[in-house]
Design a protein around this motif. Structure first.
Motif, short mmCIF file in Angstrom:
data_model
loop_
_atom_site.label_atom_id
_atom_site.label_comp_id
_atom_site.label_asym_id
_atom_site.label_seq_id
_atom_site.Cartn_x
_atom_site.Cartn_y
_atom_site.Cartn_z
N ILE A 1 9.59 1.58 -1.67
CA ILE A 1 9.02 2.90 -1.44
C ILE A 1 8.72 3.53 -2.79
O ILE A 1 9.62 3.72 -3.60
N THR A 2 7.47 3.78 -3.04
CA THR A 2 7.11 4.41 -4.31
C THR A 2 5.94 5.34 -4.07
O THR A 2 5.18 5.18 -3.12
N SER A 3 5.80 6.29 -4.95
CA SER A 3 4.70 7.24 -4.77
C SER A 3 3.65 6.99 -5.83
O SER A 3 3.97 6.67 -6.97
N ASN B 1 0.85 -1.20 0.00
CA ASN B 1 0.00 0.00 0.00
C ASN B 1 0.88 1.24 0.00
O ASN B 1 2.10 1.14 -0.07
N LYS B 2 0.28 2.42 0.09
CA LYS B 2 1.11 3.61 -0.06
C LYS B 2 1.97 3.88 1.16
O LYS B 2 2.87 4.71 1.12
N ALA C 1 -0.03 -0.78 -4.81
CA ALA C 1 0.88 -0.85 -5.96
C ALA C 1 1.33 -2.30 -6.14
O ALA C 1 1.62 -2.98 -5.16
N VAL C 2 1.33 -2.71 -7.38
CA VAL C 2 1.89 -4.03 -7.68
C VAL C 2 3.41 -3.88 -7.79
O VAL C 2 3.90 -2.99 -8.47
N ILE C 3 4.10 -4.73 -7.06
CA ILE C 3 5.56 -4.70 -7.11
C ILE C 3 6.02 -6.01 -7.73
O ILE C 3 5.50 -7.07 -7.39
N VAL C 4 6.97 -5.91 -8.69
CA VAL C 4 7.50 -7.14 -9.29
C VAL C 4 9.02 -7.14 -9.09
O VAL C 4 9.69 -6.17 -9.40
N ILE C 5 9.51 -8.23 -8.53
CA ILE C 5 10.97 -8.37 -8.38
C ILE C 5 11.42 -9.70 -8.97
O ILE C 5 10.60 -10.62 -9.13
N GLU C 6 12.72 -9.76 -9.29
CA GLU C 6 13.24 -11.00 -9.87
C GLU C 6 13.51 -12.01 -8.79
O GLU C 6 13.97 -11.66 -7.70
N LYS C 7 13.24 -13.26 -9.13
CA LYS C 7 13.60 -14.31 -8.18
C LYS C 7 15.11 -14.49 -8.20
O LYS C 7 15.78 -14.20 -9.19
N GLU C 8 15.62 -15.01 -7.09
CA GLU C 8 17.07 -15.17 -6.91
C GLU C 8 17.69 -15.94 -8.08
O GLU C 8 18.72 -15.54 -8.62
N PHE C 9 17.04 -17.02 -8.49
CA PHE C 9 17.68 -17.89 -9.50
C PHE C 9 17.80 -17.17 -10.85
O PHE C 9 18.75 -17.37 -11.59
#
Ligand SMILES: Nc1ncnc2c1ncn2[C@@H]1O[C@H](COP(=O)(O)OP(=O)(O)O)[C@@H](O)[C@H]1O
Lengths: 563, 131
Positions: A241-243, A219-220, A273-281
Motif C-alpha cells: 500500500i503506497t500513495s 496500481n494505486k 508503482a514499481v515495487i521491489v522486494i528481496e528474494k527469500e534467499f
C-alpha cells in the motif's frame, strides 16, 4: 618474655594468608579483568552489531530503492516512447483522415516494427464506437466503448493520452491500453492501442542485473499489474500500500505475519508503482551472516572470558608464590640479623651461666673453712646436677648455632628421602613413640626421585620436626610422613595430630629462640635451624596449622636442584 | 654481738634466690626472700629492711616499680639492683629512681658484700648530715 625483641616484627607465612584471602584476591582480579577487558569489548561488539545492522538495513533499503527508481524510469521511458511511436505514426502525412482499415493495418505494422508490445489498434471518430480495428481479435470491430472508464477519461481529459491499468476487458487476457486523442479537420478522433504487459516486464527486467530482488508493478488500488508467477497473478490484490504522493520510498508490508521491507517508485505518466522486494534467499543470506557474526562475537567473548579466568588464577598463583618468596626472603634476612641473633644468644646462654655461677659460688662457700660448713661431697649432688644441666644446655644451643655458621659445608649426595625417613623412624624411635601412644604413619611415594642434598643435615631437620610433633601431641596421636613429587619438585611433609599453632604465633615459630616450651626443654632453635639448613640446600619449608587439629610442615626441593 | 643487717632479696628465679639467700646468711646477714614484686612490697611494709637486692625483669610488678615504691615508703632504705645484663639506660633510670647502684649477674659475692657495706656507710653518712 625472653623473645619480645622478635615479636615486634610481623612475618606473614603462607598459612596466615588464608584461602579466603586468596579467593577474594582471585575474585578481585577477576572482576578487574572483566571490567577492564571484557566489558569494553562486549560494548564494542554490541555497538558494532547495532551499527552493522543499521548499515546493513540502510544499504539493503538503498539497494531496493535504487532498483525501484531505475525500473520506474525504464517503464516511464518505455511508455513515453510508445506514446511517441503512436503519435508520430497517426500524425504522419502518409495518412489522409478519415482513414480506412488499410491505413490502420499499415499503422499497426509500423507500430509493431517499433515495439513488439503492440497488439492491436482501433480507431474512433467523434462517436464511442470503434470504427476500424486492426489486430488478431476481429470481433472487437464496431464495439461500443462509451462506458469504458478510460474512454470517458480521455474524452474529458486535457491530456491527449491515457494509459489504462491492466485489465482483461472484452478479450479476457491481461493487457493495457494507450488511448490517444487528436483533432483532425476540426474533428476529434481517438486511437486505441493495446499492449502486452508481458513484453514490458521482459523489457524492464532485461535491464536489471541484480537477481536477488523481485520487481513488480501495482496500481494505486494496490492491484498487481505485473508480477512474477512465483508471487501472484496480475489483477489480484497485493499487500503493498503506497500513495502516489510519496513518489519514491521504503515501506513495510506483512508476509506470513513477518514484517518485510519493500521499495516503491511511482511512474510519472501512469498510475503504476514499481515495487521491489528481496528474494527469500537474499534475506536468508543476510540473516545467516548476522547469525554468523553474533556467533563469532559470542565465541570471542567466551574465549576472552576463559582467558580472564585462567589469568586471574595465574595472577593469584604468582602472587601467592611472590608472597611466599617474599616471606622466605624476609625470614632469611631475619635470621641473618647478627644483632638479634647475638642478643638472643646472650640471653639464652646467660641463664645457664648464671646457674653455673650460682652453684659454683655456693660450693666455694661450702669449701671455705671460714664458713665452717659441714657439707660433704654427697650433699652437693644436686648442685653438680644443676651445673651439668646448664652446661648441656649451653652445648645444645652451641651445636645448633653452629649450623648457622656452617653454611657452605654441605656434604652433598643423592638422597632418597623415603630411605632417610625410614632410617630415622624405624626401630628404636618408633618403639619409643609407641610408649607415648604415638603412631608413626608413612605414606611413601613410589619411584620417589632422589635429590642432591645433605643426608645428615636433613636428618637433623627431620628429627627437629619429629620432636616438635611429638611435643605437640597431648595424650595419643599420630605423626604422618608423606612424600610426593611432581614434574618440578619433591615434597616431604610431617604432620601431627597435636595442639596446633595459634594464628598469631605461626609467623614467629621460625624465629631463633622463639619457644613455647618450658625452660630447659625448648631452645627455640629447632625450626630456625631447620629453615636455614633447608634454605642452604636450595629448598623451602612452610607450615600449615589448625588449632586443636594439628600441624603440617612441608619441605620442598626442586628436582634439578642447583645448590 | 653486732646487730645483723636486714636484707630483702627479690628475684623470680627461685634457684638463684635460694642460693644467694643461703650465701648471704652464711655471711651473717638476716635474709628475707621475695619471689616477686608484690610479695616484696608487702614484706617491706611489715618489716624494716636495711638493704634490698632487687631483680629488674620480673613478671607482674617489675623491678622499676618496686624500686620506686620502696624508696617512697621506706626512709633510709638502700636498693641494689641485680640484673642479667646492664646497660647505660637501665643504670641511669634506676639511679634516678634512687637505686644505690647495680650489679650484673652472675654475681661476684665478695663484690656484692662490699657494695652492701658501701651502701650502709653512705646511709650512715647521710643520716649524720641530716641530723
Ligand atoms: N608440630 C608443632 N605443633 C605445635 N607447635 C609447634 C610445632 N612445631 C613447632 N611448634 C611451635 O614452634 C615453637 C618453636 O619450635 P622450635 O624452633 O623447634 O623450638 P623448640 O622446639 O625448641 O621450642 C615451639 O616452641 C612450638 O610452640
Amino acid at each position: 618474655m625472653k623473645n619480645e625483641q622478635f615479636a615486634s616484627d610481623e612475618l606473614i607465612f603462607e598459612s596466615t594468608i588464608s584461602k579466603k584471602m586468596y579467593s577474594s584476591l582471585r575474585r578481585n582480579y577477576f572482576i578487574r579483568l572483566i571490567i577492564l577487558y571484557l566489558l569494553p569489548f562486549a560494548f564494542i561488539i554490541i555497538y558494532f552489531h547495532y551499527q552493522y545492522n543499521d548499515l546493513m538495513t540502510k544499504s539493503r533499503e538503498m539497494h531496493l530503492m535504487s532498483v525501484a527508481e531505475n525500473q520506474s524510469r525504464i517503464i516511464d521511458i518505455f511508455l513515453y516512447e510508445r506514446i511517441n511511436n503512436i503519435l508520430s505514426i497517426i500524425q504522419s502525412p502518409d495518412y489522409k483522415y478519415p482513414i480506412d482499415k488499410k491505413n490502420l493495418n499499415d499503422m499497426l505494422q509500423r507500430l509493431k516494427r517499433n515495439s513488439d508490445a503492440f497488439i492491436d489498434m482501433g480507431y474512433f471518430d467523434t462517436t464511442s464506437i470503434q470504427l476500424e480495428y486492426s489486430g488478431p481479435l476481429s470481433f472487437l470491430e464496431k464495439k461500443e466503448y462509451g462506458n469504458e472508464s478510460w474512454f470517458k477519461d480521455l474524452v474529458l481529459s486535457s491530456n491527449n493520452f491515457v494509459i489504462t491499468n491492466i485489465y482483461q476487458g472484452l478479450r479476457k487476457t491481461p493487457h493495457f491500453t494507450i488511448g490517444v486523442k487528436l483533432t483532425k479537420n476540426n474533428k476529434r478522433i481517438i486511437f486505441k492501442v493495446s499492449l502486452d504487459p508481458q513484453k514490458i516486464y521482459k523489457y524492464m527486467t532485461s535491464f536489471e542485473k541484480s537477481n536477488d530482488v523481485y520487481i513488480l508493478i501495482v496500481n494505486k488500488e494496490s492491484i498487481y499489474q505485473l508480477v512474477p508467477n512465483e508471487i501472484s497473478s496480475p489483477m489480484s490484490r497485493s499487500p503493498f500500500i503506497t500513495s502516489k504522493l510519496s513518489g519514491i520510498g521504503i515501506d513495510e508490508f506483512k508476509l506470513n505475519k513477518e514484517k518485510r521491507t519493500f521499495a516503491f517508485s511511482w511512474i510519472s505518466g501512469v498510475d503504476w508503482a514499481v515495487i521491489v522486494i528481496e528474494k527469500e534467499f537474499s534475506i536468508k543470506s543476510y540473516y545467516n551472516l548476522k547469525i554468523e557474526l553474533i556467533l563469532s562475537s559470542i565465541t570471542i567473548l567466551l574465549l576472552l572470558f576463559l582467558i580472564i579466568i585462567i589469568r586471574s588464577k595465574n595472577i593469584v598463583k604468582t602472587e601467592k608464590e611472590k608472597q611466599i618468596a617474599k616471606h622466605q626472603l624476609e625470614q632469611a634476612s631475619k635470621l641473618a640479623t647478627v644483632g638479634e641473633l647475638a642478643s638472643g644468644i646472650a640471653h639464652e646462654i646467660g641463664n645457664p651461666l648464671n646457674i653455673i655461677a650460682n652453684e659454683v659460688g655456693i660450693m666455694q662457700d661450702y669449701a671455705n673453712p671460714k664458713f665452717n660448713s659441714s657439707k660433704t661431697l654427697n650433699d652437693l649432688e644436686l648442685n653438680f646436677k644443676k651445673i651439668i644441666n646448664a652446661v648441656y644446655r649451653i652445648k645444645d644451643i652451641n651445636n645448633k648455632l653452629l649450623t648457622f655458621v656452617r653454611k657452605n659445608e654441605n656434604e652433598l649426595s643423592e638422597c632418597n628421602f623415603n630411605e632417610i625417613i625410614e632410617d630415622l623412624v624405624s626401630g628404636f624411635l618408633e618403639r619409643e613413640m609407641k610408649v607415648d601412644n604415638i603412631e608413626i604413619i608413612r605414606k611413601y611415594s613410589k619411584n620417589f626421585p632422589t635429590v642432591l642434598s645433605d643426608n645428615n643435615q636433613m636428618k637433623q631437620v627431620l628429627i627437629n620436626l619429629l620432636n616438635n610433633a611429638h611435643d605437640a601431641i597431648e595424650g595419643s596421636g599420630q605423626i604422618i610422613f608423606v612424600t610426593s613429587f611432581d614434574s618440578e619438585k619433591i615434597y616431604i611433609s610431617v604432620s601431627d595430630t597435636g595442639v596446633g599453632i595459634p594464628e598469631d604465633k605461626i609467623n614467629k615459630i621460625f624465629l631463633p629462640f622463639y619457644t613455647t616450651k618450658p625452660v630447659g626443654k625448648g631452645t627455640g632453635l629447632g625450626l630456625s635451624v631447620s629453615f636455614s639448613i633447608i634454605k642452604n640446600l636450595g629448598g623451602s619449608i612452610k607450615v600449615e596449622s589448625k588449632l586443636g587439629k594439628g600441624t603440617t610442615f612441608t619441605i620442598e626441593f626442586p628436582l634439578n636442584s642447583k645448590i | 654481738m653486732e646487730k645483723k643487717v636486714k636484707l630483702l632479696i627479690v628475684d623470680d628465679e627461685i634457684d638463684f634466690l635460694d642460693t644467694i639467700a643461703l650465701r648471704m646468711e652464711m655471711r651473717g646477714f638476716e635474709v628475707t626472700k621475695a619471689p616477686d614484686g608484690f610479695s616484696a612490697l608487702e614484706s617491706a611494709e611489715k618489716n624494716k629492711y636495711d638493704i634490698v637486692l632487687l631483680d629488674l625483669k620480673m613478671p607482674g610488678i617489675n623491678g622499676q616499680e618496686v624500686l620506686e615504691k620502696i624508696k617512697n615508703k621506706n626512709e633510709g632504705i638502700e636498693v641494689i639492683i641485680l640484673t642479667a645484663h646492664g646497660s647505660e639506660e637501665v643504670s641511669k633510670e634506676t639511679t634516678e629512681l634512687g637505686a644505690f647502684c647495680f650489679i650484673t649477674k652472675p654475681i661476684d659475692i665478695d663484690r656484692l658484700v662490699t657494695v652492701i657495706r658501701l651502701a650502709l656507710e653512705s646511709r650512715q653518712k647521710n643520716e649524720i648530715i641530716i641530723l
